[in-house]
Design a protein around this motif. Structure first.
Motif, PDB file in Angstrom:
ATOM      1  N   GLY A 119     -37.341   9.320  54.719  1.00 47.76           N
ATOM      2  CA  GLY A 119     -38.485  10.027  55.299  1.00 47.76           C
ATOM      3  C   GLY A 119     -39.551   9.087  55.788  1.00 47.76           C
ATOM      4  N   ILE A 120     -40.695   9.648  56.015  1.00 39.91           N
ATOM      5  CA  ILE A 120     -41.847   8.885  56.484  1.00 39.91           C
ATOM      6  C   ILE A 120     -42.879   8.914  55.381  1.00 39.91           C
ATOM      7  CG2 ILE A 120     -43.733   8.820  58.169  1.00 39.91           C
ATOM      8  CD1 ILE A 120     -41.058   8.177  59.481  1.00 39.91           C
ATOM      9  N   CYS A 121     -43.392   7.752  55.031  1.00 44.23           N
ATOM     10  CA  CYS A 121     -44.440   7.684  54.014  1.00 44.23           C
ATOM     11  C   CYS A 121     -45.789   7.791  54.720  1.00 44.23           C
ATOM     12  CB  CYS A 121     -44.324   6.361  53.266  1.00 44.23           C
ATOM     13  SG  CYS A 121     -45.618   6.132  52.064  1.00 44.23           S
ATOM     14  N   VAL A 122     -46.526   8.838  54.422  1.00 47.96           N
ATOM     15  CA  VAL A 122     -47.863   9.008  54.996  1.00 47.96           C
ATOM     16  C   VAL A 122     -48.865   8.406  54.023  1.00 47.96           C
ATOM     17  CG1 VAL A 122     -49.609  10.667  55.731  1.00 47.96           C
ATOM     18  CG2 VAL A 122     -47.181  11.084  56.243  1.00 47.96           C
ATOM     19  N   LEU A 123     -49.718   7.556  54.531  1.00 46.54           N
ATOM     20  CA  LEU A 123     -50.706   6.861  53.706  1.00 46.54           C
ATOM     21  C   LEU A 123     -52.108   7.309  54.087  1.00 46.54           C
ATOM     22  CD1 LEU A 123     -49.043   3.419  54.340  1.00 46.54           C
ATOM     23  CD2 LEU A 123     -49.092   4.528  52.085  1.00 46.54           C
ATOM     24  N   ARG A 124     -52.960   7.412  53.094  1.00 44.87           N
ATOM     25  CA  ARG A 124     -54.371   7.688  53.354  1.00 44.87           C
ATOM     26  C   ARG A 124     -55.218   6.839  52.421  1.00 44.87           C
ATOM     27  NH1 ARG A 124     -55.073  12.200  56.628  1.00 44.87           N
ATOM     28  NH2 ARG A 124     -53.260  13.592  56.691  1.00 44.87           N
ATOM     29  N   GLY A 125     -56.492   6.733  52.739  1.00 49.02           N
ATOM     30  CA  GLY A 125     -57.400   5.953  51.923  1.00 49.02           C
ATOM     31  C   GLY A 125     -58.574   5.542  52.783  1.00 49.02           C
ATOM     32  N   PHE A 169     -39.380  22.766  63.785  1.00 49.84           N
ATOM     33  CA  PHE A 169     -40.017  21.465  63.524  1.00 49.84           C
ATOM     34  C   PHE A 169     -39.806  21.043  62.066  1.00 49.84           C
ATOM     35  CE2 PHE A 169     -42.121  22.635  67.464  1.00 49.84           C
ATOM     36  CZ  PHE A 169     -42.124  21.430  68.141  1.00 49.84           C
ATOM     37  N   GLU A 170     -39.817  21.992  61.152  1.00 49.68           N
ATOM     38  CA  GLU A 170     -39.578  21.634  59.749  1.00 49.68           C
ATOM     39  C   GLU A 170     -38.140  21.134  59.573  1.00 49.68           C
ATOM     40  OE1 GLU A 170     -40.913  24.533  56.943  1.00 49.68           O
ATOM     41  OE2 GLU A 170     -42.997  24.407  57.630  1.00 49.68           O
ATOM     42  N   ASN A 171     -37.199  21.782  60.246  1.00 44.15           N
ATOM     43  CA  ASN A 171     -35.818  21.265  60.204  1.00 44.15           C
ATOM     44  C   ASN A 171     -35.761  19.843  60.745  1.00 44.15           C
ATOM     45  OD1 ASN A 171     -34.604  23.553  59.137  1.00 44.15           O
ATOM     46  ND2 ASN A 171     -34.118  24.437  61.136  1.00 44.15           N
ATOM     47  N   LEU A 224     -48.708  21.433  63.384  1.00 46.90           N
ATOM     48  CA  LEU A 224     -47.916  20.457  62.632  1.00 46.90           C
ATOM     49  C   LEU A 224     -48.877  19.357  62.211  1.00 46.90           C
ATOM     50  CD1 LEU A 224     -44.809  20.156  62.056  1.00 46.90           C
ATOM     51  CD2 LEU A 224     -44.748  18.537  63.943  1.00 46.90           C
ATOM     52  N   GLU A 225     -48.883  19.035  60.933  1.00 48.68           N
ATOM     53  CA  GLU A 225     -49.817  18.031  60.431  1.00 48.68           C
ATOM     54  C   GLU A 225     -49.065  16.854  59.821  1.00 48.68           C
ATOM     55  OE1 GLU A 225     -52.818  18.298  61.232  1.00 48.68           O
ATOM     56  OE2 GLU A 225     -52.656  20.359  61.933  1.00 48.68           O
ATOM     57  N   LEU A 226     -49.758  15.719  59.730  1.00 49.13           N
ATOM     58  CA  LEU A 226     -49.145  14.540  59.106  1.00 49.13           C
ATOM     59  C   LEU A 226     -48.619  14.858  57.716  1.00 49.13           C
ATOM     60  CD1 LEU A 226     -51.191  11.228  59.553  1.00 49.13           C
ATOM     61  CD2 LEU A 226     -48.837  11.722  60.251  1.00 49.13           C
ATOM     62  N   ASP A 227     -49.370  15.674  56.980  1.00 51.89           N
ATOM     63  CA  ASP A 227     -48.956  15.960  55.605  1.00 51.89           C
ATOM     64  C   ASP A 227     -47.668  16.764  55.545  1.00 51.89           C
ATOM     65  OD1 ASP A 227     -51.044  14.497  54.581  1.00 51.89           O
ATOM     66  OD2 ASP A 227     -52.423  16.188  54.665  1.00 51.89           O
ATOM     67  N   ILE A 285     -42.280  17.859  53.622  1.00 56.13           N
ATOM     68  CA  ILE A 285     -40.913  18.258  53.994  1.00 56.13           C
ATOM     69  C   ILE A 285     -39.939  17.081  53.989  1.00 56.13           C
ATOM     70  CG2 ILE A 285     -39.516  19.326  55.829  1.00 56.13           C
ATOM     71  CD1 ILE A 285     -42.292  20.541  56.789  1.00 56.13           C
ATOM     72  N   GLY A 286     -40.451  15.888  54.344  1.00 57.61           N
ATOM     73  CA  GLY A 286     -39.528  14.782  54.544  1.00 57.61           C
ATOM     74  C   GLY A 286     -39.527  13.713  53.477  1.00 57.61           C
ATOM     75  N   ARG A 287     -40.653  13.513  52.795  1.00 55.79           N
ATOM     76  CA  ARG A 287     -40.763  12.389  51.864  1.00 55.79           C
ATOM     77  C   ARG A 287     -39.859  12.597  50.657  1.00 55.79           C
ATOM     78  NH1 ARG A 287     -40.829   7.857  50.439  1.00 55.79           N
ATOM     79  NH2 ARG A 287     -42.543   6.722  49.470  1.00 55.79           N
TER      80      ARG A 287
END
Ligand code: FES
Length: 578
Positions: free
Chosen positions: A379-385, A259-261, A290-293, A298-300
């Protein structure tokens, strides 16, 4: 390496008692000779063929080639149908039935005399659905996708499936092209068998299946109508028989490392945001955390190398001719950017062994080099707030860089119907600096979490030649779509998430660099609004599968699986019924 342990299918066909008689006898009505039932691995070919899923409508021919391979290797092929979640026709959205299809796959495998399965997948949801179902059984499995369509052609140029629809519809709404011109692209967009030829969700998930190690090299990109697609199907049929003998089950392939690959590869290909949801759901079925972070870690910041629409210029045909996914993985590995080169794949070799010598053709335009990527920050930008406590996502390679840090006034739509009713209203108080917010389109709110997050812009903004604005919702977005679009906001509005509290005129801050999505009101006011919140009318469906869906679907950050389906339940043979 061979394994002498008894075949699973022998528990149906390997006895001389009443049960063995019955299992064999009914199968013999298909003209199967007795010797087929003694000692041959029985390979299920799990087929999502359907004329209502045009992307998978050529699968009977692919199945025939898989069968030839199975027979050549000494196996006994049996083809069976499973629910086909076709993206283009199914309403309200194919995502509503991804979990249903996965249940069909899981129970079809567990309840039947099969030792392993070949998963015939293609259209967006069919790939995750079949992997989810097979992972819950943990049998040997290999993915064969149907391959992408040939390039679309219109007005002397190449056009990409899906992406051209969004582009031309916006141009039509903005008064830039006529209705005739818009409709004239229809026949040229889909001119061969296969899946969408952009790096949409189907192509992304085919790449994910290959990066995870669940398919043979090159499976993702060979065009649907290229003879090499049928060769690959044949070879996959041969290989699955060996996998039974090696007891090479999915749990040995679908590891945390795999999954990390895949997350890293998704960044390099500019893959769809839908991969975030589907990989989480597949991982959950095989017991991998596997978490959003992980997508940030790994990808951002990974460069996007593949210059395909909707982020770039080319289509899957060119991607295959340039070397396909093995070439991308080689590029990553040569720069120490493949996290786990030793991850095992279904052919018994490691991912790196498969790709280290992969040829890369052409002039590095389609598969670009690390020092000349399509986007440096893929990659994918994960946003929080406070607006997305459990997370939201944005695809940087499809966004406008200048909008990825933005503060704007919210223009709120309570749901998709409200959006459709008012977006074209000349009186709508909106300009290009505003942030379009749409509620109640998440997993429960618009059961299935429709791909409506890339809201089309107001015509009066389009008419100025503006092509992008910040948009925020709890919906998904088609992998063929583009824009500065914040998706998968969790918890969703219909589950009482903070998105439900946004009002017209609130200021919203988006900061992709900081991974922040903030509603600019104080905590007390937010708490007050949420205390007054009422679930939207009609959320609970009256009955049937849709009721099951709304009652049990998990939020986007949890992969939208059903709470009771998460986990691997194995393939222990159920007891006889006679
Ligand atoms: Fe089936 Fe795009 S609609 S792959």
């Amino acid at each position: 390496m061979t394994d002498k342990r008894p075949l699973r299918s022998a528990q149906w066909f390997g006895t001389t008692d009443k049960n063995g008689f019955m299992y064999r006898s009914w199968m013999k009505n298909q003209g199967i000779p007795d010797h087929e039932f003694h000692g041959k691995p029985i390979i299920g070919i799990c087929n999502t063929w359907s004329e209502l899923t045009p992307c998978n409508a050529h699968f009977r021919k692919i199945a025939e080639h898989v069968k030839k391979g199975v027979l050549e290797a000494g196996g006994f092929p049996v083809e069976f149908p499973v629910f086909s979640s076709g993206e283009s026709n199914l309403r309200p959205t194919a995502m509503l039935t991804r979990n249903l299809a996965s249940m069909d796959v899981e129970e079809s495998i567990r309840g039947n005399p099969v030792d392993a399965v070949v998963l015939l997948t293609g259209c967006d949801k069919t790939t995750p659905a079949l992997l989810m179902g097979a992972a819950s059984c943990d049998v040997p499995a290999i993915v064969v996708t149907g391959g992408p369509m040939l390039n679309g052609k219109h007005n002397g140029r190449d056009i990409g499936a899906g992406t051209i629809v969004w582009q031309m519809h916006e141009a039509y709404k903005g008064g830039l092209i006529s209705l005739d011109e818009f409709l004239s692209a229809e026949a040229g967009m889909s001119r061969s068998a296969g899946t969408c030829n952009t790096m949409g969700t189907a192509s992304t998930m085919a790449c994910m299946a290959e990066a995870l190690g669940t398919s043979l090299p090159h499976n993702a990109a060979i065009p649907a109508v290229d003879a090499r697609r049928y060769v690959l199907a044949h070879l996959s049929g041969m290989r699955i028989v060996e996998m039974v003998r090696e007891d090479l089950r999915l749990s040995r392939v679908l590891t945390r490392q795999a999954f990390e690959n895949a997350i890293r590869v998704n960044a390099a290909i500019g893959g769809s945001t839908n991969a975030v949801i589907h990989l989480k759901a597949i991982a959950g079925r095989i017991g991998v955390e596997l978490e959003l972070d992980d997508w940030t870690r790994i990808g951002r910041g990974m460069p996007t190398l593949v210059d395909l629409q909707p982020s770039g210029r080319f289509l899957m045909e060119e991607f295959y001719y340039a070397g396909g996914l093995p070439a991308v993985i080689r590029r990553l590995g040569e720069h120490d950017l493949l996290p786990h080169p030793d991850a095992l794949t279904v052919n018994g070799r490691s991912l790196w062994e498969n790709c280290a010598q992969a040829p890369i053709y052409g002039t590095d335009e389609v598969i670009r080099t690390l020092d000349n990527p399509l986007r440096a920050d893929g990659g994918i930008c994960v946003l929080r707030g406070n607006l997305a406590p459990a997370g939201a996502v944005l695809k940087p390679s499809a966004a406008t860089p200048a909008l990825m840090t933005h503060r704007g006034r919210a223009v709120v739509f309570e749901d998709f119907d409200d959006y459709k009713a008012r977006i074209a209203d000349p009186e709508l108080d909106v300009d290009e600096t505003c942030v379009l917010v749409m509620k109640n389109c998440g997993p429960k709110g618009y059961p299935g979490m429709a791909e409506v997050g890339n809201m089309g812009l107001p015509p009066k903004v389009l008419a100025k030649g503006i092509t992008d604005m910040v948009r925020i919702s709890d919906a998904r977005m088609s992998g063929t779509a583009y824009g500065t679009v914040v998706l998968h906001v969790a918890p969703e509005a219909a589950a009482g998430g903070p998105l439900a509290a946004v009002r017209n005129g609130d200021m919203i801050e988006l900061d992709c660099n900081a991974g922040r999505l903030h509603l600019d009101i104080d905590d007390e006011e937010l708490a007050r609004r949420l205390a007054d919140w009422q679930p939207p009318h009609g959320l609970r469906w009256d009955g049937g599968y849709r009721r099951l869906y709304v009652d049990h679907v998990l939020q986007a950050d949890q992969g939208c699986d059903f709470d009771f389906l998460v986990g691997c339940r194995g393939a222990d043979v159920p007891r006889h019924s006679h």
